[in-house]
Write a protein that holds these residues in place. Structure first.
Motif, short mmCIF file in Angstrom:
data_model
loop_
_atom_site.label_atom_id
_atom_site.label_comp_id
_atom_site.label_asym_id
_atom_site.label_seq_id
_atom_site.Cartn_x
_atom_site.Cartn_y
_atom_site.Cartn_z
N SER A 80 -48.79 36.34 48.89
CA SER A 80 -48.39 34.95 49.10
C SER A 80 -48.92 34.39 50.42
CB SER A 80 -46.87 34.83 49.06
OG SER A 80 -46.29 35.57 50.13
N ILE A 120 -46.84 33.70 33.66
CA ILE A 120 -47.74 34.85 33.70
C ILE A 120 -46.99 36.14 33.39
CG2 ILE A 120 -49.30 36.22 35.15
CD1 ILE A 120 -49.87 33.68 36.75
N GLN A 131 -54.38 24.47 42.15
CA GLN A 131 -53.93 25.66 41.41
C GLN A 131 -53.08 26.51 42.34
OE1 GLN A 131 -57.77 27.31 40.07
NE2 GLN A 131 -57.22 26.68 37.99
N TYR A 189 -46.74 24.27 34.54
CA TYR A 189 -46.47 25.66 34.91
C TYR A 189 -46.69 26.56 33.70
CZ TYR A 189 -44.37 24.21 39.33
OH TYR A 189 -44.15 23.69 40.59
N LYS A 206 -43.29 35.18 37.47
CA LYS A 206 -44.57 34.83 38.08
C LYS A 206 -45.19 33.70 37.26
CE LYS A 206 -48.90 36.91 39.75
NZ LYS A 206 -49.68 38.17 39.85
N GLN A 207 -45.57 32.61 37.93
CA GLN A 207 -46.08 31.43 37.26
C GLN A 207 -47.35 30.92 37.93
OE1 GLN A 207 -42.55 29.23 38.24
NE2 GLN A 207 -41.90 29.12 36.11
N LYS A 208 -48.18 30.24 37.14
CA LYS A 208 -49.32 29.52 37.67
C LYS A 208 -49.08 28.04 37.47
CE LYS A 208 -54.37 29.03 37.30
NZ LYS A 208 -55.59 29.47 36.58
N GLU A 256 -49.83 29.59 42.70
CA GLU A 256 -49.12 30.71 42.08
C GLU A 256 -47.76 30.85 42.74
OE1 GLU A 256 -51.22 34.54 40.75
OE2 GLU A 256 -50.15 35.14 42.59
N LEU A 277 -54.38 29.04 45.21
CA LEU A 277 -55.51 29.83 44.72
C LEU A 277 -56.86 29.32 45.21
CD1 LEU A 277 -54.30 30.44 41.05
CD2 LEU A 277 -54.07 31.95 43.03
#
Length: 305
Positions: free
Chosen positions: A28, A65, A83, A62, A74-76, A85, A107
C-alpha cells in the motif's frame, strides 16, 4: 571496528532494509485504521454496500479481486484514468469492537505517493482520508439503527409450522419473506387454519462464500392441524435446538447483523456452531413504529463434535 563505526554501519543497514521493504515489499501507498462497535460481518457487508454506492455517487467502479470469510476484501477501483487498489483487513478485537485497516495503492503513481505521503498532505492523501471518513460516517449512521445483545447458550422447543421455502441472496431475505407473506397467510386463512404465534425464519443453508440463503418462512400452527396438500405451502415441525442466542432490535432487513455477532462470539469462545439460523420475529413490521423496538430472537445451533 570502533563502536561508533559499528553503530553507523548498523544504521545504514537498517535504513537500507527499511527502504527496500517500503518501496519493494510494502503493497500500500497509504494505510488508514480505525475501530468500530460492530461485528466483522457487519463491517464486511458495509464495505460491499458502500463500494456499490460509489458508482452512483462518484462514478467509481469497484471490482472484487479477492475476499476471505469476513476478514479480508481486496478491490480494484477504476474511474477514467485513475486505477486504485483497496485492501481491507477486518479484525475482531472483543465482543463488540472490530478494527478495520484499509491499505490504499495508486496503480499509476505508487512510488510518488510513497515518497510524498509521509511528509506532505498531498491531493492523494486528502482524497483517501475524505473517502474513508465518508465510509466510516455511513457505517456509524447504520450502527445507530439497530442493537444486538448476545444472550448466550439457550434451547428452543419443538413447534409445528406451516411454511414456504425460499431462496435469495443474503441482502434480500427480508424482502423475499415479506413478498411471500400474503401467500402463506392467505392460504392459512382460506383453509381455516389458525396462526398460533409469531412467525419464524429457518435458515437451512447459508453459503458464506456466495452470500446466498435457502430458508423457510414459517407460521406456527396447532400440532393437531389437519394437513392441507399444497405444492407451495408445506407443514412440518421445527425441531428443538440447542445453541447460542442473540436478541436483535431493528429492521428485519438487517437482522443478519446478529448472525455476524454470534459468529464472532463463537469464534472468540472457540464454540462450534452450524451456519444455520432460527429467527423468531416478535414484532409486526406492518404496524410500523420505532424500528429499534422491533424485537427478534435469533439462535444458531451448536455443531456436533
Amino acid at each position: 571496528m570502533t563502536l561508533k563505526k559499528r553503530i553507523s554501519v548498523g544504521s545504514i543497514g537498517f535504513i537500507s532494509l527499511f527502504l527496500i521493504w517500503y518501496f519493494a515489499v510494502k503493497e500500500s501507498d497509504y494505510c488508514i485504521s480505525f475501530k468500530v462497535k460492530a461485528a466483522t460481518g457487519t463491517v464486511f457487508q458495509g464495505i460491499q454496500e458502500w463500494t456499490v454506492a460509489q458508482l452512483l455517487k462518484d462514478g467509481e467502479k469497484y471490482t472484487l479481486i479477492e475476499k476471505r470469510d469476513f476478514e479480508f476484501i481486496k478491490q480494484k477501483m477504476e474511474k477514467e484514468n485513475v486505477q486504485m487498489e483497496y485492501v481491507w483487513d477486518i479484525t475482531s478485537i472483543n465482543d463488540s469492537i472490530t478494527k478495520l485497516s484499509v491499505g490504499i495503492k495508486d496503480l499509476n503513481q505508487s512510488w510518488y505517493n510513497k515518497i510524498t505521503v509521509p511528509f506532505y498532505n498531498t491531493d492523494f492523501k486528502k482524497e483517501q482520508i475524505r473517502k474513508i471518513t465518508d465510509f466510516k460516517k455511513g457505517l456509524d449512521d447504520h450502527l445507530q439503527k439497530f442493537k444486538v445483545v448476545i444472550d448466550g447458550e439457550t434451547s428452543t422447543k419443538e413447534v409445528s409450522v406451516a411454511y414456504i421455502s425460499l431462496e435469495s441472496v443474503l441482502q434480500r431475505k427480508a424482502q423475499n419473506m415479506i413478498a411471500s407473506d400474503a401467500l402463506i397467510t392467505g392460504f392459512l386463512y382460506n383453509n381455516n387454519i389458525e396462526i398460533k404465534g409469531k412467525p419464524y425464519l429457518e435458515i437451512t443453508n447459508w453459503d458464506l462464500e456466495n452470500e446466498t440463503l435457502q430458508f423457510n418462512y414459517c407460521f406456527p400452527v396447532d400440532k393437531n392441524t389437519k394437513v392441507v396438500f399444497d405444492e407451495v405451502i408445506k407443514f412440518k415441525s421445527l425441531p428443538a435446538l440447542h445453541g447460542l442466542k442473540a436478541t436483535y432490535y431493528g429492521n428485519f432487513r438487517t437482522s443478519d447483523r446478529a448472525w455476524f455477532a454470534l459468529l464472532d462470539y463463537a469464534k472468540r469462545k472457540n464454540i462450534k456452531i452450524k451456519h444455520q439460523v432460527l429467527e423468531h420475529f416478535l414484532a409486526n413490521p406492518f404496524n410500523g413504529g420505532d424500528e429499534l423496538q422491533w424485537k427478534t430472537e435469533i439462535m444458531m445451533p451448536f455443531a456436533a463434535d
